[in-house]
Design a protein around this motif. Structure first.
Motif, PDB file in Angstrom:
ATOM      1  N   ARG A 204       0.884 -16.103   5.202  1.00 18.68           N
ATOM      2  CA  ARG A 204       2.224 -16.285   4.645  1.00 18.68           C
ATOM      3  C   ARG A 204       3.161 -15.158   5.062  1.00 18.68           C
ATOM      4  O   ARG A 204       4.355 -15.364   5.260  1.00 18.68           O
ATOM      5  N   HIS A 205       2.603 -13.940   5.161  1.00 15.48           N
ATOM      6  CA  HIS A 205       3.460 -12.789   5.444  1.00 15.48           C
ATOM      7  C   HIS A 205       3.226 -12.209   6.843  1.00 15.48           C
ATOM      8  O   HIS A 205       3.697 -11.111   7.150  1.00 15.48           O
ATOM      9  N   ASN A 206       2.476 -12.942   7.667  1.00 15.32           N
ATOM     10  CA  ASN A 206       2.267 -12.560   9.066  1.00 15.32           C
ATOM     11  C   ASN A 206       1.765 -11.123   9.220  1.00 15.32           C
ATOM     12  O   ASN A 206       2.302 -10.338  10.005  1.00 15.32           O
ATOM     13  N   ILE A 207       0.755 -10.775   8.455  1.00 16.57           N
ATOM     14  CA  ILE A 207       0.160  -9.445   8.567  1.00 16.57           C
ATOM     15  C   ILE A 207      -0.652  -9.371   9.856  1.00 16.57           C
ATOM     16  O   ILE A 207      -1.564 -10.180  10.072  1.00 16.57           O
ATOM     17  N   THR A 208      -0.314  -8.445  10.715  1.00 18.78           N
ATOM     18  CA  THR A 208      -1.007  -8.328  11.998  1.00 18.78           C
ATOM     19  C   THR A 208      -2.104  -7.277  11.964  1.00 18.78           C
ATOM     20  O   THR A 208      -3.135  -7.437  12.612  1.00 18.78           O
ATOM     21  N   ASN A 209      -1.883  -6.198  11.211  1.00 22.00           N
ATOM     22  CA  ASN A 209      -2.904  -5.150  11.130  1.00 22.00           C
ATOM     23  C   ASN A 209      -3.735  -5.370   9.869  1.00 22.00           C
ATOM     24  O   ASN A 209      -3.522  -4.736   8.831  1.00 22.00           O
ATOM     25  N   PHE A 210      -4.663  -6.317   9.961  1.00 22.67           N
ATOM     26  CA  PHE A 210      -5.450  -6.684   8.782  1.00 22.67           C
ATOM     27  C   PHE A 210      -6.335  -5.528   8.327  1.00 22.67           C
ATOM     28  O   PHE A 210      -6.570  -5.346   7.131  1.00 22.67           O
ATOM     29  N   ASP A 211      -6.827  -4.721   9.273  1.00 21.18           N
ATOM     30  CA  ASP A 211      -7.701  -3.599   8.914  1.00 21.18           C
ATOM     31  C   ASP A 211      -6.971  -2.607   8.014  1.00 21.18           C
ATOM     32  O   ASP A 211      -7.513  -2.123   7.025  1.00 21.18           O
ATOM     33  N   LEU A 212      -5.709  -2.328   8.333  1.00 20.43           N
ATOM     34  CA  LEU A 212      -4.922  -1.394   7.529  1.00 20.43           C
ATOM     35  C   LEU A 212      -4.607  -1.994   6.155  1.00 20.43           C
ATOM     36  O   LEU A 212      -4.698  -1.313   5.133  1.00 20.43           O
ATOM     37  N   PHE A 213      -4.254  -3.262   6.142  1.00 21.92           N
ATOM     38  CA  PHE A 213      -4.009  -3.942   4.873  1.00 21.92           C
ATOM     39  C   PHE A 213      -5.261  -3.895   4.003  1.00 21.92           C
ATOM     40  O   PHE A 213      -5.193  -3.590   2.796  1.00 21.92           O
ATOM     41  N   ASN A 214      -6.405  -4.170   4.586  1.00 24.88           N
ATOM     42  CA  ASN A 214      -7.659  -4.182   3.839  1.00 24.88           C
ATOM     43  C   ASN A 214      -7.980  -2.801   3.295  1.00 24.88           C
ATOM     44  O   ASN A 214      -8.537  -2.676   2.191  1.00 24.88           O
ATOM     45  N   ARG A 215      -7.607  -1.746   4.015  1.00 25.47           N
ATOM     46  CA  ARG A 215      -7.864  -0.382   3.523  1.00 25.47           C
ATOM     47  C   ARG A 215      -7.000  -0.082   2.315  1.00 25.47           C
ATOM     48  O   ARG A 215      -7.437   0.594   1.385  1.00 25.47           O
ATOM     49  N   VAL A 216      -5.772  -0.570   2.315  1.00 25.15           N
ATOM     50  CA  VAL A 216      -4.901  -0.403   1.148  1.00 25.15           C
ATOM     51  C   VAL A 216      -5.489  -1.138  -0.054  1.00 25.15           C
ATOM     52  O   VAL A 216      -5.521  -0.612  -1.170  1.00 25.15           O
ATOM     53  N   VAL A 217      -5.981  -2.347   0.182  1.00 24.48           N
ATOM     54  CA  VAL A 217      -6.594  -3.117  -0.903  1.00 24.48           C
ATOM     55  C   VAL A 217      -7.771  -2.353  -1.493  1.00 24.48           C
ATOM     56  O   VAL A 217      -7.915  -2.246  -2.717  1.00 24.48           O
ATOM     57  N   ARG A 218      -8.604  -1.794  -0.631  1.00 22.56           N
ATOM     58  CA  ARG A 218      -9.775  -1.058  -1.119  1.00 22.56           C
ATOM     59  C   ARG A 218      -9.351   0.161  -1.943  1.00 22.56           C
ATOM     60  O   ARG A 218      -9.987   0.485  -2.942  1.00 22.56           O
ATOM     61  N   TYR A 219      -8.292   0.820  -1.515  1.00 24.97           N
ATOM     62  CA  TYR A 219      -7.788   1.965  -2.289  1.00 24.97           C
ATOM     63  C   TYR A 219      -7.377   1.515  -3.685  1.00 24.97           C
ATOM     64  O   TYR A 219      -7.712   2.163  -4.686  1.00 24.97           O
ATOM     65  N   ILE A 220      -6.651   0.395  -3.769  1.00 26.63           N
ATOM     66  CA  ILE A 220      -6.214  -0.122  -5.068  1.00 26.63           C
ATOM     67  C   ILE A 220      -7.414  -0.481  -5.928  1.00 26.63           C
ATOM     68  O   ILE A 220      -7.479  -0.131  -7.116  1.00 26.63           O
ATOM     69  N   VAL A 221      -8.379  -1.150  -5.318  1.00 26.87           N
ATOM     70  CA  VAL A 221      -9.576  -1.576  -6.059  1.00 26.87           C
ATOM     71  C   VAL A 221     -10.357  -0.364  -6.557  1.00 26.87           C
ATOM     72  O   VAL A 221     -10.863  -0.357  -7.683  1.00 26.87           O
ATOM     73  N   GLU A 222     -10.460   0.656  -5.722  1.00 27.29           N
ATOM     74  CA  GLU A 222     -11.178   1.874  -6.113  1.00 27.29           C
ATOM     75  C   GLU A 222     -10.492   2.595  -7.273  1.00 27.29           C
ATOM     76  O   GLU A 222     -11.123   3.348  -8.005  1.00 27.29           O
ATOM     77  N   ASN A 223      -9.186   2.354  -7.439  1.00 21.83           N
ATOM     78  CA  ASN A 223      -8.406   3.086  -8.430  1.00 21.83           C
ATOM     79  C   ASN A 223      -7.884   2.205  -9.563  1.00 21.83           C
ATOM     80  O   ASN A 223      -6.866   2.521 -10.179  1.00 21.83           O
ATOM     81  N   VAL A 224      -8.588   1.116  -9.828  1.00 19.87           N
ATOM     82  CA  VAL A 224      -8.212   0.265 -10.959  1.00 19.87           C
ATOM     83  C   VAL A 224      -8.214   1.092 -12.247  1.00 19.87           C
ATOM     84  O   VAL A 224      -9.129   1.878 -12.510  1.00 19.87           O
ATOM     85  N   GLY A 225      -7.158   0.947 -13.034  1.00 21.06           N
ATOM     86  CA  GLY A 225      -7.075   1.673 -14.298  1.00 21.06           C
ATOM     87  C   GLY A 225      -6.606   3.111 -14.158  1.00 21.06           C
ATOM     88  O   GLY A 225      -6.533   3.833 -15.146  1.00 21.06           O
ATOM     89  N   LYS A 226      -6.254   3.527 -12.930  1.00 18.03           N
ATOM     90  CA  LYS A 226      -5.734   4.870 -12.708  1.00 18.03           C
ATOM     91  C   LYS A 226      -4.286   4.759 -12.245  1.00 18.03           C
ATOM     92  O   LYS A 226      -3.896   3.771 -11.623  1.00 18.03           O
ATOM     93  N   THR A 227      -3.502   5.773 -12.551  1.00 19.73           N
ATOM     94  CA  THR A 227      -2.130   5.768 -12.057  1.00 19.73           C
ATOM     95  C   THR A 227      -2.114   6.289 -10.621  1.00 19.73           C
ATOM     96  O   THR A 227      -2.825   7.229 -10.276  1.00 19.73           O
ATOM     97  N   PHE A 228      -1.324   5.623  -9.799  1.00 15.19           N
ATOM     98  CA  PHE A 228      -1.109   6.104  -8.437  1.00 15.19           C
ATOM     99  C   PHE A 228       0.226   5.542  -7.956  1.00 15.19           C
ATOM    100  O   PHE A 228       0.764   4.593  -8.522  1.00 15.19           O
ATOM    101  N   SER A 229       0.751   6.127  -6.904  1.00 17.23           N
ATOM    102  CA  SER A 229       2.038   5.706  -6.362  1.00 17.23           C
ATOM    103  C   SER A 229       1.858   5.240  -4.929  1.00 17.23           C
ATOM    104  O   SER A 229       0.825   5.484  -4.295  1.00 17.23           O
ATOM    105  N   ALA A 230       2.885   4.586  -4.408  1.00 15.35           N
ATOM    106  CA  ALA A 230       2.861   4.186  -3.002  1.00 15.35           C
ATOM    107  C   ALA A 230       2.746   5.416  -2.108  1.00 15.35           C
ATOM    108  O   ALA A 230       2.038   5.404  -1.098  1.00 15.35           O
ATOM    109  N   ASN A 231       3.414   6.504  -2.515  1.00 21.89           N
ATOM    110  CA  ASN A 231       3.327   7.744  -1.737  1.00 21.89           C
ATOM    111  C   ASN A 231       1.900   8.273  -1.684  1.00 21.89           C
ATOM    112  O   ASN A 231       1.462   8.802  -0.661  1.00 21.89           O
ATOM    113  N   ALA A 232       1.182   8.129  -2.801  1.00 21.62           N
ATOM    114  CA  ALA A 232      -0.207   8.594  -2.837  1.00 21.62           C
ATOM    115  C   ALA A 232      -1.059   7.820  -1.838  1.00 21.62           C
ATOM    116  O   ALA A 232      -1.939   8.391  -1.171  1.00 21.62           O
ATOM    117  N   ILE A 233      -0.802   6.521  -1.716  1.00 20.70           N
ATOM    118  CA  ILE A 233      -1.553   5.706  -0.756  1.00 20.70           C
ATOM    119  C   ILE A 233      -1.224   6.122   0.668  1.00 20.70           C
ATOM    120  O   ILE A 233      -2.117   6.251   1.520  1.00 20.70           O
TER     121      ILE A 233
END
Length: 399
Positions: A204-233
Motif C-alpha cells: 500500500r505504501h510502496n516500501i522498498t527497503n523492507f529490511d530497514l522497515f522490519n528493523r524499526v518494527v523489531r525495535y518497537i516490538v522490543e520496547n512495548v510498554g516503554k516510552t520512546f521517540s522517533a528520534n530514539a529510533i
C-alpha cells in the motif's frame, strides 16, 4: 461456531439504526466470523436468507478491477423488492472508493449495512466526505481471556494453565481453536503478521527497503510498554550503521497503527488535567506478535501483562492513558464518561509492592485503584488499593 457475545450485543444495539456499522481490526482477529454470527442471528430472528447479502471482497474472491460503481450495481441487482435487506460486506477496503458505494446504498435502498476491514483506510478522509455522522466504528480485537476460556471449554487444562497459555500464545481465534504447541502457534501468528505487513503496509505504501522497515518494527516490538521517540529510533539505527529520517519513522508508526498492529497510548497529566504530546507508549494488538518475532522469554512477561490489561480496558470501552502524577507514573488511567479507574500492573507484588502502591496512593481522589498481578497470594486491600490477580481482573464483570 463459538459466539462472541460482546460483539453480538453491540451489533444488536445498532440493528436497524440507519448508520453504517464498521468493524475494524487486525487481520484474523475474527471480523468475518462475527459477520457470520450476525447472519445466523438475523435468520434466527426471522429474516429471510435471501434478504441477507453476505459479500466478501478479499483479493482471492473478487476481480481486482472492481470499482465502487460495480460494487453498488452488483449489490443493488440482488435487492429485488422493497423490503429491508441486511448487507454484510467483508473486507471492503479492497474496493477503491467503497465509501461512495456504501453511502449510495444507505441513501437509495432499504438496507441495514455492516462492513469489516483490516486497515484504517476504513477511517480515511473519504468517510468524512461520504459518511459524516452516518457510521459507527466498532473496534474488533483478538480474544479476551473470557472469550479464550469459551474457546477452550473442552480443554483438559485448568484455568491457571489456560491463563498461562493465553499469556504466551495470545488471543488470535485460529490459535485458540487448535491445540498447538508454542512453536506452531508462533508460526501461525508470524504468517498473520507477514500478511498484514505485505498487504496492508508494504504494498500500500510502496516500501522498498523492507529490511530497514522490519528493523524499526523489531525495535518497537522490543520496547512495548516503554516510552520512546522517533528520534530514539533514528539514533538507534545510526548506532547500527543505518540511516533513516525522523519523518520516515513517523510514517512507519502511522502505517503500523493503521493496520492495527500497534496501538498508541498517550500520556495524561493528572495535575494539569491534559493529554501530553510526548512520551507515548505503544502496545501490540496481541502479545503473540512479540513472541513470534523475537521468541518467548520469561523476562518479557511483565511488559506483556501490561499489554493484556491495556486491551482489556479498551474492550470495555475505556479511553486509556498513561498517568503522569508529578514525577510518578501510573500504568493506566482508564476513563469512561465521568468515571475512571487507575491500574498498576506487575508480575510479582512483593518485590514491587512499595512503588506500585505508593504511586497509586499519591493520587488524591476517590476513584477505584487497582494493582493487577500474577502473584496468587497477594489478593487483598491495602489502604483502599485493591490487589487483584490478573485472571480475576480480566474476568470480573465490572470495575
Amino acid at each position: 461456531m463459538i459466539i462472541r457475545p460482546h460483539y453480538m450485543d453491540i451489533l444488536k444495539t445498532y440493528r436497524d439504526v440507519p448508520i453504517v456499522k464498521i468493524l475494524a481490526g487486525i487481520r484474523r482477529c475474527g471480523k468475518s466470523t462475527i459477520l457470520e454470527m450476525l447472519r445466523d442471528d438475523l435468520q434466527n430472528c426471522g429474516v429471510p436468507a435471501d434478504h441477507i447479502l453476505f459479500m466478501r471482497y478479499t483479493s482471492e474472491e473478487f476481480d481486482d478491477g472492481m470499482t465502487d460503481k460495480n460494487m453498488y450495481q452488483d449489490i443493488k441487482e440482488q435487492m429485488t423488492d422493497s423490503k429491508r435487506y441486511y448487507l454484510l460486506l467483508d473486507e471492503v477496503q479492497e474496493i477503491d472508493r467503497w465509501e461512495k458505494a456504501v453511502n449510495s446504498l444507505l441513501e437509495n435502498t432499504h438496507a441495514d449495512i455492516y462492513v469489516t476491514g483490516s486497515n484504517s483506510k476504513l477511517m480515511s478522509s473519504e468517510i468524512s466526505t461520504y459518511l459524516t455522522g452516518r457510521y459507527v466504528s466498532i473496534p474488533v480485537f483478538p480474544l479476551s481471556f473470557a472469550e479464550y476460556l469459551d474457546f477452550k471449554k473442552q480443554s483438559k487444562f485448568s484455568a491457571k494453565e489456560l491463563l498461562n497459555q493465553y499469556i504466551r500464545m495470545g488471543g488470535f481465534p485460529i490459535v485458540a481453536l487448535g491445540s498447538f504447541d508454542e512453536r506452531t502457534a508462533y508460526q501461525i501468528v508470524e504468517g498473520i503478521y507477514h500478511s498484514v505487513v505485505t498487504n496492508d503496509i508494504t504494498k500500500r505504501h510502496n516500501i522498498t527497503n523492507f529490511d530497514l522497515f522490519n528493523r524499526v518494527v523489531r525495535y518497537i516490538v522490543e520496547n512495548v510498554g516503554k516510552t520512546f521517540s522517533a528520534n530514539a529510533i533514528v539514533k538507534f539505527l545510526k548506532s547500527e550503521g543505518r540511516s533513516l529520517s525522523v519523518e520516515s519513522v513517523y510514517n512507519y508508526l502511522e502505517w503500523l497503527e493503521k493496520a492495527f498492529v500497534i496501538y498508541r497510548c498517550k500520556r495524561y497529566d493528572l495535575q494539569g488535567k491534559s493529554v501530553l504530546k510526548t512520551q507515548e507508549k505503544f502496545y501490540l494488538a496481541d502479545a503473540s506478535l512479540k513472541y513470534c518475532l523475537l521468541g518467548f522469554h520469561p523476562k518479557s512477561i511483565a511488559a506483556m501483562l501490561e499489554n493484556i490489561v491495556y486491551f482489556e480496558l479498551l474492550r470495555r470501552g475505556y479511553q486509556v492513558y498513561i498517568g503522569k502524577n508529578e514525577t510518578k507514573e501510573i500504568d493506566f488511567v482508564a476513563v469512561q464518561r465521568d468515571e475512571r479507574i487507575y491500574v498498576q500492573v506487575c508480575r510479582s507484588l512483593p518485590e514491587e509492592s512499595d512503588r506500585e502502591i505508593a504511586n497509586l496512593l499519591a493520587v488524591k481522589d476517590h476513584y477505584p485503584k487497582y494493582v493487577v498481578t500474577l502473584d496468587e497470594l497477594a489478593a487483598g486491600n491495602v489502604n483502599g488499593i485493591k490487589i487483584v490477580h490478573l485472571a480475576d481482573f480480566l474476568l470480573r464483570s465490572e470495575y
